[in-house]
Design an enzyme around this catalytic site. Structure first.
Site, short mmCIF file in Angstrom:
data_model
loop_
_atom_site.label_atom_id
_atom_site.label_comp_id
_atom_site.label_asym_id
_atom_site.label_seq_id
_atom_site.Cartn_x
_atom_site.Cartn_y
_atom_site.Cartn_z
N LYS A 122 0.61 -1.08 -0.07
CA LYS A 122 0.05 -0.07 0.03
C LYS A 122 0.97 1.14 -0.56
CE LYS A 122 -1.48 2.48 3.36
NZ LYS A 122 -2.11 3.01 5.04
N ASP A 140 -6.02 0.82 0.95
CA ASP A 140 -6.16 0.46 2.41
C ASP A 140 -7.42 -0.24 3.04
OD1 ASP A 140 -8.29 2.79 1.73
OD2 ASP A 140 -7.46 4.27 2.99
#
Length: 211
Positions: A122, A140
């Protein structure tokens, strides 16, 4: 309700208009500051991260300065951030690598980024998209939840959802779409008690509570 590619495109078109020009909520003024802010954002809200970095970055905003500060004192600066001890350890280690191997510059290559302690998929995707305009989708908790609820991409893990979104969303809009989904998750499609009455895609949403 079967969510076809045409319906997915409709939802994305609506979200694009609704969250036009949206960008990261993290405050930063350099590539290094963004990298540190994203590392800190794991299991921590962007609002909290901005409070922390507002007191950290004015004095300690380069790898050299963070290394001079040291892990113990860095922990004091970020103590109100979740997992602050492990984050401080990772940040110190990442700063050492940046200084020794990259001339204190943040690398623009995914494989190089994930070599840095504290940088996962991420974080690397956020950095690539935000700093270097390289197409990437960072998944996320908000992106994961919204994607599954809207069935834009269904998966039990982050990688499955990321790959599903990459197939659904045109490549040139990956970075933008990441922000549409984040802001939708923060403002409307919340984990608890989503605001379906004010949702712009509720009529297309297979999970929403239609009026």
């Amino acid at each position: 309700m079967r969510i076809t590619n045409a319906i997915k495109k409709q939802m994305l078109d609506i979200l694009e208009k609704y969250y036009a020009n949206s960008t990261t909520a993290l405050n930063y003024s350099s590539p290094f500051e963004l990298l540190i802010a994203v590392i800190l954002s794991a299991q921590c809200t962007d609002v909290r991260v901005n409070i922390i970095t507002a007191r950290l970055f004015p004095e300690f905003n380069t790898p050299e300065k963070i290394l001079d500060l040291g892990q113990t004192k860095l922990e004091e600066y970020i103590r109100d951030c979740g997992l602050f001890r492990s984050k401080a350890k990772n940040i110190i280690a990442a700063c050492r690598i940046l200084l020794d191997d990259y001339g204190s510059q943040v690398p623009s290559d995914y494989d190089e980024l994930i070599k840095l302690p504290g940088v996962g998929r991420k974080t690397a995707n956020v950095v690539l998209s935000e700093l270097f305009d390289i197409p990437a989708i960072a998944v996320d908790t908000h992106v994961f939840r919204v994607s599954n609820r809207l069935k834009l991409a269904v998966g039990e893990n982050v990688l499955d959802v990321e790959q599903g979104l990459m197939k659904t969303i045109p490549r040139d809009k990956w970075g933008q779409a990441h922000h549409w989904l984040i802001w939708h998750g923060r403002q409307i499609c919340k984990a608890r008690n989503p605001s379906c009455d004010s949702c712009p895609v509720v009529e297309l949403c297979p999970s929403g509570k239609k009026s």
